[in-house]
Design an enzyme around this catalytic site. Sequence first.
Site, short mmCIF file in Angstrom:
data_model
loop_
_atom_site.label_atom_id
_atom_site.label_comp_id
_atom_site.label_asym_id
_atom_site.label_seq_id
_atom_site.Cartn_x
_atom_site.Cartn_y
_atom_site.Cartn_z
N GLY A 1 -0.63 -5.55 -0.04
CA GLY A 1 -0.86 -4.43 0.87
C GLY A 1 -2.30 -4.45 1.37
N GLY A 2 -2.79 -3.27 1.71
CA GLY A 2 -4.15 -3.17 2.23
C GLY A 2 -5.19 -3.64 1.25
N GLY B 1 -18.66 -32.99 23.98
CA GLY B 1 -19.09 -31.67 23.54
C GLY B 1 -19.32 -31.61 22.05
N ALA B 2 -18.56 -32.42 21.31
CA ALA B 2 -18.70 -32.40 19.86
C ALA B 2 -20.08 -32.87 19.43
CB ALA B 2 -17.61 -33.26 19.21
C1 HXC Z 1 0.79 2.97 -10.22
C2 HXC Z 1 1.57 0.96 -10.98
C3 HXC Z 1 1.38 0.40 -9.71
C4 HXC Z 1 0.86 1.22 -8.68
C5 HXC Z 1 2.15 -1.11 -11.00
N1 HXC Z 1 2.06 -0.01 -11.75
N2 HXC Z 1 1.75 -0.89 -9.75
N3 HXC Z 1 1.27 2.25 -11.22
N4 HXC Z 1 0.58 2.50 -8.98
N5 HXC Z 1 0.63 0.75 -7.45
C6 HXC Z 1 2.37 0.15 -13.17
C7 HXC Z 1 3.85 0.03 -13.48
O1 HXC Z 1 4.45 1.27 -13.36
C8 HXC Z 1 3.81 -0.44 -14.93
O2 HXC Z 1 3.52 0.65 -15.77
C9 HXC Z 1 2.60 -1.34 -14.95
O3 HXC Z 1 1.81 -0.96 -13.83
C10 HXC Z 1 2.95 -2.79 -14.81
O4 HXC Z 1 3.80 -2.96 -13.71
P1 HXC Z 1 5.15 -3.82 -13.80
O5 HXC Z 1 5.92 -3.51 -12.57
O6 HXC Z 1 5.80 -3.63 -15.12
O7 HXC Z 1 4.53 -5.28 -13.77
P2 HXC Z 1 5.08 -6.57 -13.05
O8 HXC Z 1 6.54 -6.73 -13.31
O9 HXC Z 1 4.17 -7.66 -13.44
O10 HXC Z 1 4.94 -6.28 -11.48
C11 HXC Z 1 3.68 -6.11 -10.90
C12 HXC Z 1 3.81 -5.61 -9.47
C13 HXC Z 1 4.68 -4.32 -9.44
C14 HXC Z 1 4.46 -6.69 -8.61
C15 HXC Z 1 2.40 -5.34 -8.94
O11 HXC Z 1 4.19 -3.40 -10.42
C16 HXC Z 1 4.64 -3.63 -8.11
O12 HXC Z 1 5.34 -4.03 -7.17
N6 HXC Z 1 3.91 -2.54 -8.05
C17 HXC Z 1 3.80 -1.74 -6.84
C18 HXC Z 1 3.01 -2.46 -5.79
C19 HXC Z 1 2.79 -1.61 -4.59
O13 HXC Z 1 3.72 -1.35 -3.79
N7 HXC Z 1 1.59 -1.06 -4.50
C20 HXC Z 1 1.20 -0.26 -3.40
C21 HXC Z 1 0.80 -1.28 -2.32
S1 HXC Z 1 0.22 -0.54 -0.91
P3 HXC Z 1 3.94 0.68 -17.30
O14 HXC Z 1 3.58 2.04 -17.75
O15 HXC Z 1 5.42 0.40 -17.35
O16 HXC Z 1 3.15 -0.39 -17.99
C22 HXC Z 1 -1.37 -0.51 -1.12
C23 HXC Z 1 -2.03 0.11 0.00
C24 HXC Z 1 -3.48 -0.13 -0.04
O17 HXC Z 1 -1.92 -0.92 -2.07
C25 HXC Z 1 -3.99 0.35 1.27
C26 HXC Z 1 -5.44 0.13 1.45
C27 HXC Z 1 -5.85 0.46 2.81
#
Ligand code: HXC
Length: 510
Positions: free
Chosen positions: A169-170, A404-405
Site C-alpha cells: 500500500g502507501g 550525444g552520448a
Molecule cells: C493491524 C495487523 C495489520 C494491520 C497485520 N496485522 N496487518 N494489525 N493492522 N495493517 C496483525 C494481524 O492481525 C496479526 O495479529 C499479526 O499482525 C500478523 O499478521 P498475520 O496476518 O497473521 O501474518 P501473515 O500471515 O504473515 O500476513 C502478513 C500480512 C497480512 C500479509 C501483512 O497481515 C495482511 O495482509 N495484513 C493487512 C495488510 C493491509 O491491508 N494493510 C493496510 C495496507 S494500506 P495477531 O494478533 O494474530 O498476531 C496501507 C495504507 C498506507 O498501509 C497509506 C499511506 C499513505
Amino acid sequence: MQDILEQLEARRDSARLGGGQRRIDVQHSKGKLTARERIEVLLDEGSFEEFDMFVAHRCVDFGMEKQKYPGDGVVTGWGTINGRMVYLYSQDFTVLGGSLSETHAAKICKIMDMAIKNGAPVIGMNDSGGARIQEGVAALGGYADVFQKNIMASGVVPQISVIMGPCAGGAVYSPAITDFIFMVKDSSYMFVTGPDVVKTVTNEIVTAEELGGARTHTSKSSVADGAFENDMEALFEVRRLVDMLPLNNREKPPVRPYFDSHSRVEHSLDTLIPDNTNAPYDMHELVRKLADEGDFFEIQKDFAKNILTGFIRLEGSTVGIVANQPMVLAGCLDIDSSRKAARFVRFCDAFEIPILTLVDVPGFLPGTTQEYGGVIKHGAKLLFAYGEATVPKVTVITGKAYGGAYDVMASKHLRGDFNYAWPTAEIAVMGARGATEIIHRSDLGDADKIAAHTKDYEDRFANPFVAAERGFIDEVIMPRNTRVRVARAFASLRNKQLSNPWKKHDNIPL
Ligand code: HXC
C-alpha cells in the site's frame, strides 16, 4: 529504591519481548530475525541507545485498549557503525504485524528529526502490515508525517531502507523517497496493491513474490538497489555501504586506511580493449583494477546492466563510479541506464562524493521503443545530472565516445575537471561506417569507394587526438597508469570550489 529499579528492569524486559515468544518463534520460523536482533547485527556491539521504549498507542476502538505493547511495534534509537553515528528504526512484526499507528509514526519522525539536527544517516528496517487498520485515518496521517520527514531529510542525510518483510500500500512510499532500498530475497515484498486486488481489477494472476519480491524490484522495476540472501547478509551490506558514505551533506565521506599500492601499475589494462573494437570486454575488470583492494560496492547491479554504478575507494577516499558496460547492448545509453545513472550522479553530488566516469559508448539506443518511451527526456536526466553536479568529476574514455552520448558522459563541456582518454579512444559524431554512408551517399553502390572513405574517416576521427588538439581531452594516458593518474587527479581536486547560480530548485526533466 531497589523495588523501583527492579520495576524498570521488568518493564524493559516486557518491552524487549515485543509481541511475545510465540510470535518471535513464528518470525524465526520464516527465516527472519526480530526487530531487536536486526539492530544488534547492524550496529557496533553495545552501541545501541533506544528512544521511546514505553510509548503506547492511544487507540480505544475495536478492543485495542486491551492490546497494548510497550514500544508500539517499532524499535527506534541510534548507535554506531564502525564508530560513526546512525539513527534507525526497526519495525517489530511480532507486535500487531508491525503495523503503523499514529504513535509508531511519531517515534519514527522523532528519530528523523534528531538525524537531521545532528547530521547522521537514517536506516529504516521495514517489516510491517501497513497502516494499523484499527486506527484508520490516524494511521494514514502518521504515514504522511513520515513521508514529509523523508522529503525534508532528502539530500541532508543519507537515508537507507531495508525491506525485510511485507511493505504494501502507501507504505511503500517512505522507502521510495529514501536514497537506497535493499531487499531480502524470498521474505520481503513491496507493492502498491497486492495480488488479490490485481486479480480483481486486471484479471492477472500473480504471486506476491512475482509482483513485488526482491528479484522483481532489482531486475524489472528498479525500485530496489540490491537484493540479498537473508537478513544477516542485507545488514552486513548496509554496514559496508554506510562506511563509504558521509554522515550528512556538510561532511566529506570518511577516509579509511587502505592496503593497496598507491602507485600500482596495471599492465593488463594495456590489452583490455580488444583489437576488434566491436568485440565486448567487461568494464567490471577496469573498475576493480582501479579500486583499492579491488572492492566495488555495486548499486542496481541487476538492472540496466549496460551501465555500472556504485562506489569504490581510491587511496582510502570514496569515489562514485558510472561506467558504460560494453558487454550489454554494446554499452549504449537508453532509457533505463540514463535513469539509473542520473539518480546515482545526483546522490553523489548531494553528498559531496567525487565521480569517476568510464566511457565506452556507441551512442543512444535507436528504435521506437526508446523514442515512444521518452528516451529524450530520460537521457536528458543524465545530461542534466552531470551538468549541475559540482563535485570533482574525472572522466576516462577507454573506447567509443560517439555523438550525444560523448557530450552526456561527463564531458569537458559539462564541467568535467579531468578528462582523460586512452589511446584506444574514438571520439566522433558516429562510427566510421555510418558516417561514410551519410556523407558519401552517392558512392553507396561502390564497395571499394565506401571502404576507402570509411578508412579515411577512421584515420581522421577514430582516435582521441582530434579532441585532445582542442583541449576537450586534457591528456591521453597509458591504460596501465590509470589508477595513479585518476587518484592524483582526485587528490588535486580536494579543495574544489564550484557553485551554481541561486535558485529555489532546478527543474530536472522528471
Ligand atoms: C493491524 C495487523 C495489520 C494491520 C497485520 N496485522 N496487518 N494489525 N493492522 N495493517 C496483525 C494481524 O492481525 C496479526 O495479529 C499479526 O499482525 C500478523 O499478521 P498475520 O496476518 O497473521 O501474518 P501473515 O500471515 O504473515 O500476513 C502478513 C500480512 C497480512 C500479509 C501483512 O497481515 C495482511 O495482509 N495484513 C493487512 C495488510 C493491509 O491491508 N494493510 C493496510 C495496507 S494500506 P495477531 O494478533 O494474530 O498476531 C496501507 C495504507 C498506507 O498501509 C497509506 C499511506 C499513505
